[in-house]
Design an enzyme around this catalytic site. Structure first.
Site, mmCIF file in Angstrom:
data_model
loop_
_atom_site.group_PDB
_atom_site.id
_atom_site.type_symbol
_atom_site.label_atom_id
_atom_site.label_comp_id
_atom_site.label_asym_id
_atom_site.label_seq_id
_atom_site.Cartn_x
_atom_site.Cartn_y
_atom_site.Cartn_z
ATOM 1 N N THR A 1 0.859 -1.196 0.000
ATOM 2 C CA THR A 1 0.000 0.000 0.000
ATOM 3 C C THR A 1 0.889 1.239 0.000
ATOM 4 O O THR A 1 1.939 1.258 0.635
ATOM 5 C CB THR A 1 -0.897 -0.009 1.246
ATOM 6 O OG1 THR A 1 -1.786 -1.120 1.147
ATOM 7 C CG2 THR A 1 -1.718 1.281 1.360
ATOM 8 N N GLY A 2 0.416 2.282 -0.689
ATOM 9 C CA GLY A 2 1.140 3.560 -0.688
ATOM 10 C C GLY A 2 1.507 3.977 -2.093
ATOM 11 O O GLY A 2 1.254 3.261 -3.069
ATOM 12 N N SER A 3 2.155 5.148 -2.188
ATOM 13 C CA SER A 3 2.422 5.727 -3.503
ATOM 14 C C SER A 3 3.533 4.981 -4.249
ATOM 15 O O SER A 3 3.588 5.053 -5.483
ATOM 16 C CB SER A 3 2.787 7.205 -3.352
ATOM 17 O OG SER A 3 3.878 7.358 -2.469
ATOM 18 N N THR A 4 4.405 4.264 -3.542
ATOM 19 C CA THR A 4 5.444 3.477 -4.221
ATOM 20 C C THR A 4 4.867 2.118 -4.639
ATOM 21 O O THR A 4 5.061 1.677 -5.788
ATOM 22 C CB THR A 4 6.680 3.298 -3.307
ATOM 23 O OG1 THR A 4 6.970 4.548 -2.673
ATOM 24 C CG2 THR A 4 7.888 2.846 -4.099
ATOM 25 N N GLY B 1 5.980 -0.669 0.399
ATOM 26 C CA GLY B 1 6.793 0.499 0.704
ATOM 27 C C GLY B 1 7.129 0.564 2.180
ATOM 28 O O GLY B 1 6.817 -0.354 2.949
ATOM 29 N N ALA B 2 7.768 1.657 2.588
ATOM 30 C CA ALA B 2 8.057 1.882 4.012
ATOM 31 C C ALA B 2 8.247 3.381 4.222
ATOM 32 O O ALA B 2 8.508 4.131 3.276
ATOM 33 C CB ALA B 2 9.312 1.129 4.448
ATOM 34 N N LYS C 1 6.450 1.541 9.249
ATOM 35 C CA LYS C 1 5.445 1.578 8.206
ATOM 36 C C LYS C 1 4.133 2.083 8.815
ATOM 37 O O LYS C 1 3.986 2.133 10.019
ATOM 38 C CB LYS C 1 5.218 0.169 7.612
ATOM 39 C CG LYS C 1 6.370 -0.264 6.729
ATOM 40 C CD LYS C 1 6.180 -1.641 6.117
ATOM 41 C CE LYS C 1 4.873 -1.895 5.425
ATOM 42 N NZ LYS C 1 4.537 -0.911 4.381
ATOM 43 N N GLY C 2 3.208 2.445 7.922
ATOM 44 C CA GLY C 2 1.865 2.767 8.403
ATOM 45 C C GLY C 2 1.425 4.196 8.220
ATOM 46 O O GLY C 2 0.299 4.537 8.582
ATOM 47 N N GLU D 1 -0.797 -4.906 6.430
ATOM 48 C CA GLU D 1 0.569 -5.054 5.903
ATOM 49 C C GLU D 1 1.375 -6.012 6.772
ATOM 50 O O GLU D 1 2.148 -6.831 6.268
ATOM 51 C CB GLU D 1 1.261 -3.693 5.859
ATOM 52 C CG GLU D 1 0.691 -2.771 4.788
ATOM 53 C CD GLU D 1 1.273 -1.374 4.823
ATOM 54 O OE1 GLU D 1 1.284 -0.722 3.775
ATOM 55 O OE2 GLU D 1 1.702 -0.911 5.885
HETATM 56 C C1 5RP Z 1 1.121 2.258 4.281
HETATM 57 C C2 5RP Z 1 2.579 2.101 4.359
HETATM 58 C C3 5RP Z 1 3.367 2.522 3.176
HETATM 59 O O1 5RP Z 1 4.072 1.424 2.702
HETATM 60 C C4 5RP Z 1 4.288 3.618 3.565
HETATM 61 O O2 5RP Z 1 3.520 4.652 4.145
HETATM 62 C C5 5RP Z 1 5.081 4.151 2.384
HETATM 63 O O3 5RP Z 1 4.228 4.814 1.515
HETATM 64 P P1 5RP Z 1 4.775 5.666 0.290
HETATM 65 O O4 5RP Z 1 5.341 4.696 -0.670
HETATM 66 O O5 5RP Z 1 3.552 6.385 -0.220
HETATM 67 O O6 5RP Z 1 5.792 6.633 0.820
HETATM 68 O O7 5RP Z 1 3.151 1.639 5.313
HETATM 69 O O8 5RP Z 1 0.513 1.901 5.487
#
Ligand code: 5RP
Length: 230
Positions: free
Chosen positions: A29-32, A86-87, A98-99, A107
């Protein structure tokens, strides 16, 4: 390379290097992770890969279904071969926070069920010590959440109830709230803290992902991608 390009580059690299035909894959989950899901869609739709999926959030599940991918209930899956996620922070020993995207519980469950956990980040996520850039998200039950906040702050942080865009408390896919916990000097003992937080009544889980990543891929503005781990 701009930040969004770094995210896409590392996501595509992870998918191309680690996803093999026939796998059951955990979708992060997330933009990556968003870019990874799109690339996986290409493998299935353009390259004919036979893959099944479990998703770490409703958002990622909807994205995957929109691409025509088969998303299963994790309870019905015997084994998850690989998860790409992602992280928010990565320390030199591959411990993670994460989170920030709000999906930490799912996750963590899917990471624990996965044979391999490949983490994809750009270099802005690297820290010497966890908690120095990002807050630590803690998912809590709504019932008595202010009491839970009080107990969280006894661990040495300032805990702020996460709000959604509408100004109301953000509600996770599991119907819970999140407190974002800032530790003024960062987190000294992540393993100790994880245990201390998770015994607080009302806490569901926290965003420390310790000894979870098997690989971390890190993208840099010059287009290079470094690998930590396997
Ligand atoms: C979601 C997460 C995402 O993996 C984390 O926030 C990284 O997100 P992004 O790739 O948008 O920076 O832990 O709960």
């Amino acid at each position: 390379m701009a930040n969004e390009e770094m995210k896409k580059a590392v996501a595509v690299k992870a998918v191309d290097e680690y996803v093999k035909d026939g796998m059951t894959v955990g979708l992060g989950t997330g933009s990556t992770a968003y870019h990874a899901i799109n690339r996986i869609g290409e493998l299935v739709n353009d390259n004919g890969y036979d893959l099944r999926f479990v998703a770490t959030s409703v958002r990622s599940e909807e994205q995957a279904r929109g691409l025509g991918l088969e998303v299963l209930d994790v309870n019905d899956v015997e084994r998850v071969d690989l998860t790409i996620d992602g992280a928010d922070e990565v320390d030199p020993s591959m411990q993670l926070i994460k989170g920030l995207g709000g999906a930490l519980i799912r996750e963590k469950i899917i990471a624990a069920a996965s044979v391999a956990e490949v983490i994809i980040v750009d270099e802005t996520k690297l820290v010497d010590k966890l908690g120095t850039k990002a807050p630590l998200p803690v998912e809590v039950l709504r019932f008595g959440h202010r009491k839970t906040k009080y107990a969280l702050e006894l661990q040495g942080c300032t805990a702020v109830l996460r709000l959604g865009e509408d100004g109301d408390p953000f509600v996770t896919d599991n119907g819970n709230y999140i407190y974002d916990c800032r530790f003024p000097q960062g987190i000294d003992s992540p393993f100790f803290l994880e245990t201390r937080i998770n015994v607080i009544p009302g806490t569901v889980d926290n965003g420390l992902f310790l000894n979870t990543a098997s690989t971390v891929l890190v993208s840099h503005p010059d287009g290079t991608i470094d690998k930590m781990g396997a």
